[in-house]
Scaffold this motif. Structure first.
Motif: not given
Length: 290
Positions: A175-176, A236-239, A241-242, A245, A260-261
């Motif tokens: 996903g990234n 899935w990386w976007p999920a 990450t959320l 956080k 993450i960064s």
């Protein structure tokens, strides 16, 4: 030759320390020890209490100090200010004390994440590099290694290996497109360290060290799955990450905030500098890590 090494309680540091002890040219080796002692005993080895987060004193070491090999660092911290206090300020204090003992050779293990905007860890290592370059050295070697494996640690790629080997599952990150690894075996890291130390390089030299292949999150997981008969678990990386956080905001930290960064941020390089390229072995073959 009188040498000071820091970070010898880590897997990379312990391997470097053992090689130092084997070689006759290094006659006296001082080892900085903080919370965790080194398991090695040897007639040439001297232990020195050393806390990079506070005032650094090397007064116990006789003059002259010929070489510093600085591996110690904070790599994972919830309080991001800790990175700067130890990795930058601690490194500066160590370097200044070493110079007071006559040391003019400094070997600094940084990271290929040492890029502006790449999280608190990477930026602290970059700041330490810049601080060291402002000092006067006969030889300043800065090594920027990629992701290490083969040390049995509980961090980074070794954590993926452990999950695959013990629990037979492995995260498949997708996903990234910026999720990229250049897996580097610990033995190759040690070989490059000693190649550089023995090169008698003058001035400031920055050396990149990456594994022989570039792998994305999916390729990495599938390699490990084949090797250890493990099940890839798509993440899935976007999920992810959320979720990380949100957990952090609630006080739970399954990963430190800057990881993450660090994972998706820019890297200094994807291939090794010429000095170390020929020393690499293929330890990450198509059928998995070995």
């Amino acid at each position: 030759m009188r040498v000071l090494i820091t970070g010898a309680s880590s897997a990379p540091g312990e391997r470097v320390l053992n090689r130092l002890l084997e070689q006759a040219e290094y006659s006296e080796i001082w080892c900085g020890v903080n919370r965790r002692d080194v398991s090695v005993t040897h007639p040439k080895l001297r232990r020195l209490p050393l806390n990079l987060a506070s005032s650094v004193s090397l007064e116990t070491i006789p003059k002259p100090l010929d070489l510093v090999i600085h591996i110690a660092a904070v790599t994972h911290a919830v309080d991001e200010g800790t990175y700067r206090e130890v990795n930058l300020q601690g490194t500066k204090r160590l370097a200044e004390q070493a110079q007071a003992l006559g040391c003019r050779r400094f070997f600094y293990v940084s990271t290929r994440c040492a890029v502006a905007g790449n999280g608190a860890y990477g930026e602290s290592k970059l700041a330490a590099e810049e601080a060291l370059k402002k000092m006067t050295w006969d030889s300043l070697l800065i090594l920027q290694p990629a992701e290490l494996y083969g040390g049995g640690s509980r961090e980074g790629l070794d954590k993926f290996v452990s999950l695959a080997a013990r629990l037979h599952v492995v995260p498949l990150l997708w996903g990234n497109q910026n999720i990229q690894f250049a897996p580097l075996h610990l033995d190759d890291f040690v070989e490059c360290v000693f190649r550089l130390i023995g090169s008698d390089a003058k001035g400031v030299k920055i050396v990149e060290l990456c594994g022989p292949e570039r792998l994305n999150g999916a390729t990495l997981a599938l390699r490990l799955a084949r090797k250890y008969i493990a099940a890839p678990l798509p993440v899935w990386w976007p999920a992810a990450t959320l979720l990380l956080k949100a957990l952090g905001a609630l006080g739970f930290h399954p990963a430190t905030p800057d990881q993450i960064s660090r994972l998706v941020g820019p890297k200094t390089a994807s291939v090794s500098s010429e000095e170390c390229r020929s020393s690499q072995m293929i330890r990450f073959p198509q059928n998995g890590m070995v």
